[in-house]
Design an enzyme around this catalytic site. Structure first.
Site, PDB file in Angstrom:
ATOM      1  N   PRO A   2       0.836  -1.209   0.000  1.00 36.05           N
ATOM      2  CA  PRO A   2       0.000   0.000   0.000  1.00 36.05           C
ATOM      3  C   PRO A   2       0.871   1.260   0.000  1.00 36.05           C
ATOM      4  O   PRO A   2       1.837   1.348   0.763  1.00 36.05           O
ATOM      5  CB  PRO A   2      -0.790  -0.100   1.305  1.00 36.05           C
ATOM      6  CG  PRO A   2      -0.610  -1.486   1.792  1.00 36.05           C
ATOM      7  CD  PRO A   2       0.646  -2.007   1.199  1.00 36.05           C
ATOM      8  N   GLU A   3       0.549   2.202  -0.855  1.00 37.51           N
ATOM      9  CA  GLU A   3       1.270   3.469  -0.874  1.00 37.51           C
ATOM     10  C   GLU A   3       0.333   4.559  -0.372  1.00 37.51           C
ATOM     11  O   GLU A   3      -0.766   4.274   0.102  1.00 37.51           O
ATOM     12  CB  GLU A   3       1.796   3.726  -2.280  1.00 37.51           C
ATOM     13  CG  GLU A   3       2.702   2.567  -2.706  1.00 37.51           C
ATOM     14  CD  GLU A   3       3.801   2.965  -3.648  1.00 37.51           C
ATOM     15  OE1 GLU A   3       4.485   3.960  -3.373  1.00 37.51           O
ATOM     16  OE2 GLU A   3       3.961   2.288  -4.668  1.00 37.51           O
TER      17      GLU A   3
END
Ligand code: ZN
Length: 273
Positions: A2-3
């Site tokens: 996840p960014e």
């Protein structure tokens, strides 16, 4: 992994269920994730009121009244599940295994919030009142805040543009923003002009805001807090498209991939100078 847009999507999903709520009960079901869980985690969470839910870089911070903050990082495969137990049972995607429910708490409204992490690279920690967590102390400017100005980006561009310079901005979004700005990722930051830097700030914000609006990019294990998939990966112009034609109208370029500091960058050698 996840960014920033995925983490912001998770934060927005959790916010209506947590902000203003009291944590009625908490369970830590194993002693560690990536690092040991704080030994007083359950004690601090039990009875705490969540006054605000914030994000810094890829960290989610639940601010607790008089008790500091709960700090969360999703790692590679972490998920925050929101389940309503008021009916006595809840639906869950069968692929999300209960044995990976590591930290669970229940709000005073009966909502069950679960940190589920199959690979256990995630993190759950506590921050004392008034303190700054060491992992948050040296982050670059937050790209969606007012502090992210062309001057701040120029000052941060002492080396190449990567996520250590812009907080939480992974190579997906760096590649997409540099493509839109027409800047070759191989250029040393010192050669990026003031007008280019100003344009890049706008492109970084636009790429992130579009990704958040699309619910984050669903690569690998990311899920929104509601369990839905995001759709921004269908909007990538260069990321993950090595060998494909450049999407710019009239451009004969082919998207190339290079590895910088162990991370892949994708770009069009004709559009990006
Ligand atoms: Zn091109």
């Amino acid at each position: 992994m996840p960014e920033l847009p995925e983490v912001e999507t998770v934060r927005r999903g959790l916010e209506p269920h947590l902000e203003g709520r009291v944590i009625a009960r908490a369970e830590a079901r194993r002693p560690d994730l990536r690092w040991p869980l704080p030994p007083d985690l359950v004690q601090v969470l039990t009875g705490a009121r969540v006054v605000a839910l914030r994000r810094r870089s890829k960290y989610i911070l639940a601010e607790l009244e008089h008790r500091g903050s709960l700090l969360l990082h999703l790692g590679m495969s972490g998920r925050m599940l929101i389940e309503d137990e008021s009916q006595g049972a809840f639906h869950r995607d069968p692929a999300i295994l209960p044995r990976h429910d590591h930290v669970v708490f229940w709000t005073d409204r009966g909502t069950r919030i679960t940190f589920n992490d199959a690979r256990r690279f995630g993190m759950v920690d506590l921050v004392a009142p008034g303190a700054t967590h060491p992992l948050l102390a040296h982050l670059g400017p937050e790209p969606l805040s007012d502090a992210f100005t062309p001057e701040a980006l120029a000052a941060a561009l002492a080396g190449r543009l990567d996520q250590r310079i812009v907080a939480g901005l992974g190579n997906i979004y760096v590649s997409e923003a540099l493509y839109r700005a027409g800047i070759d990722p191989r250029r040393l930051a010192g050669t990026v002009s003031a007008p280019e830097t100003a344009a890049l700030v706008g492109h970084i914000r636009a790429v992130l805001e579009e990704a958040i609006a699309a619910g984050g990019s669903s690569l690998r294990d990311h899920r929104q807090a509601t369990g839905e998939l995001g759709y921004f990966q269908h909007s990538f112009r260069v990321y993950g498209r090595e060998g494909a034609p450049c999407p710019a109208p009239g451009c004969a370029g082919v998207v190339q991939r290079i590895v910088q500091s162990g991370r892949s960058s994708f770009f069009c050698p004709l559009c990006q100078q």
